[in-house]
Scaffold this motif. Structure first.
Motif, PDB file in Angstrom:
ATOM      1  N   LYS A 171       0.912  -1.267   0.175  1.00  0.00           N
ATOM      2  CA  LYS A 171       0.157  -0.124   0.015  1.00  0.00           C
ATOM      3  C   LYS A 171       0.909   1.212  -0.117  1.00  0.00           C
ATOM      4  CE  LYS A 171      -4.058   2.230   1.204  1.00  0.00           C
ATOM      5  NZ  LYS A 171      -4.921   2.606   0.195  1.00  0.00           N
ATOM      6  N   THR A 172       0.608   2.192  -0.836  1.00  0.00           N
ATOM      7  CA  THR A 172       1.305   3.417  -0.867  1.00  0.00           C
ATOM      8  C   THR A 172       0.417   4.280   0.217  1.00  0.00           C
ATOM      9  OG1 THR A 172       1.678   3.352  -3.254  1.00  0.00           O
ATOM     10  CG2 THR A 172       1.933   5.374  -2.118  1.00  0.00           C
ATOM     11  N   VAL A 173       1.110   4.903   1.125  1.00  0.00           N
ATOM     12  CA  VAL A 173       0.418   5.493   2.324  1.00  0.00           C
ATOM     13  C   VAL A 173       0.622   7.098   2.152  1.00  0.00           C
ATOM     14  CG1 VAL A 173       0.662   3.530   3.918  1.00  0.00           C
ATOM     15  CG2 VAL A 173       2.527   5.230   3.827  1.00  0.00           C
ATOM     16  N   ASN A 174       1.303   7.673   1.222  1.00  0.00           N
ATOM     17  CA  ASN A 174       1.207   9.051   1.218  1.00  0.00           C
ATOM     18  C   ASN A 174       0.780   9.436  -0.302  1.00  0.00           C
ATOM     19  OD1 ASN A 174       3.725   8.111  -0.180  1.00  0.00           O
ATOM     20  ND2 ASN A 174       4.612  10.087   0.053  1.00  0.00           N
ATOM     21  N   ASP A 175       0.708  10.723  -0.348  1.00  0.00           N
ATOM     22  CA  ASP A 175       0.097  11.181  -1.766  1.00  0.00           C
ATOM     23  C   ASP A 175       1.098  11.424  -2.684  1.00  0.00           C
ATOM     24  OD1 ASP A 175      -2.638  11.366  -0.895  1.00  0.00           O
ATOM     25  OD2 ASP A 175      -2.180  13.471  -0.021  1.00  0.00           O
ATOM     26  N   VAL A 176       1.104  10.624  -3.745  1.00  0.00           N
ATOM     27  CA  VAL A 176       2.064  10.599  -4.879  1.00  0.00           C
ATOM     28  C   VAL A 176       1.330  11.065  -6.029  1.00  0.00           C
ATOM     29  CG1 VAL A 176       3.722   9.168  -3.657  1.00  0.00           C
ATOM     30  CG2 VAL A 176       1.940   8.207  -5.513  1.00  0.00           C
ATOM     31  N   PRO A 177       1.785  11.581  -7.249  1.00  0.00           N
ATOM     32  CA  PRO A 177       1.039  11.816  -8.648  1.00  0.00           C
ATOM     33  C   PRO A 177       0.566  10.476  -9.113  1.00  0.00           C
ATOM     34  CG  PRO A 177       3.386  12.989  -8.280  1.00  0.00           C
ATOM     35  CD  PRO A 177       3.208  12.063  -7.267  1.00  0.00           C
ATOM     36  N   VAL A 178      -0.135  10.531  -9.979  1.00  0.00           N
ATOM     37  CA  VAL A 178      -0.914   9.311 -10.570  1.00  0.00           C
ATOM     38  C   VAL A 178       0.241   8.444 -11.466  1.00  0.00           C
ATOM     39  CG1 VAL A 178      -2.759   8.567 -12.126  1.00  0.00           C
ATOM     40  CG2 VAL A 178      -3.045  10.461 -10.670  1.00  0.00           C
ATOM     41  N   HIS A 179       0.951   8.946 -12.188  1.00  0.00           N
ATOM     42  CA  HIS A 179       1.922   8.385 -12.886  1.00  0.00           C
ATOM     43  C   HIS A 179       3.020   7.492 -12.139  1.00  0.00           C
ATOM     44  CE1 HIS A 179       4.396  11.968 -12.265  1.00  0.00           C
ATOM     45  NE2 HIS A 179       5.618  11.151 -12.508  1.00  0.00           N
ATOM     46  N   ILE A 180       3.251   8.002 -10.809  1.00  0.00           N
ATOM     47  CA  ILE A 180       4.113   7.543  -9.890  1.00  0.00           C
ATOM     48  C   ILE A 180       3.293   6.369  -9.320  1.00  0.00           C
ATOM     49  CG2 ILE A 180       5.238   7.360  -7.589  1.00  0.00           C
ATOM     50  CD1 ILE A 180       6.185  10.280  -8.410  1.00  0.00           C
ATOM     51  N   GLN A 181       2.245   6.486  -8.943  1.00  0.00           N
ATOM     52  CA  GLN A 181       1.308   5.281  -8.380  1.00  0.00           C
ATOM     53  C   GLN A 181       1.001   4.042  -9.570  1.00  0.00           C
ATOM     54  OE1 GLN A 181       0.196   4.710  -5.158  1.00  0.00           O
ATOM     55  NE2 GLN A 181      -0.647   3.152  -5.700  1.00  0.00           N
ATOM     56  N   ASN A 182       0.801   4.598 -10.576  1.00  0.00           N
ATOM     57  CA  ASN A 182       0.642   3.592 -11.779  1.00  0.00           C
ATOM     58  C   ASN A 182       1.884   2.809 -11.954  1.00  0.00           C
ATOM     59  OD1 ASN A 182      -2.072   4.480 -12.152  1.00  0.00           O
ATOM     60  ND2 ASN A 182      -1.202   5.636 -13.702  1.00  0.00           N
TER      61      ASN A 182
END
Length: 117
Positions: free
Chosen positions: A73-84
């Motif tokens: 789980k990513t637990v901080n806010d990151v840009p969509v392209h990084i999350q993808n």
């Protein structure tokens, strides 16, 4: 004077069972395995995002689910392209996305010596 580029700081934290039952070597092996996988994922993502300037930090938690599948789980806010990109990378490794994460519900049952989520 040349301006230093800021790298994204990648942190992958294994959520391990901190109070394993005595005499259960499997728990230690599984915790060691999770720690190793978290370290390898962190090194890989650090290389992948070497030149990334879209955010400062990427923090990922890793754990086992009740069937011993690795979840993340990513637990901080990151840009969509990084999350993808993280989603694709973890999916390629066979990890499942951790849909719910409530850190306040993470507790250690001291009598049984088991951590519960």
């Amino acid at each position: 004077m040349r301006q230093r580029s800021q790298m994204i700081a990648v942190t992958v934290l294994p959520m391990i069972d901190v109070m394993p039952k005595p005499g259960t070597p499997l728990v230690k092996v599984m915790n060691d395995r999770l720690t190793t996988m978290a370290g390898e994922l962190q090194k890989y993502l650090e290389r992948e995002f070497t030149d990334e300037k879209g955010c400062e930090d990427l923090v990922i938690y890793m754990s086992y689910n009740s069937k011993y599948a690795v979840r993340w789980k990513t637990v901080n806010d990151v840009p969509v392209h990084i999350q993808n990109h993280v989603t694709k990378c973890c999916g390629n490794l066979g990890y499942i996305q951790w849909k719910e994460l409530d850190l306040y519900s993470y507790k250690v049952n001291r009598q049984s010596g088991r951590s519960e989520i």
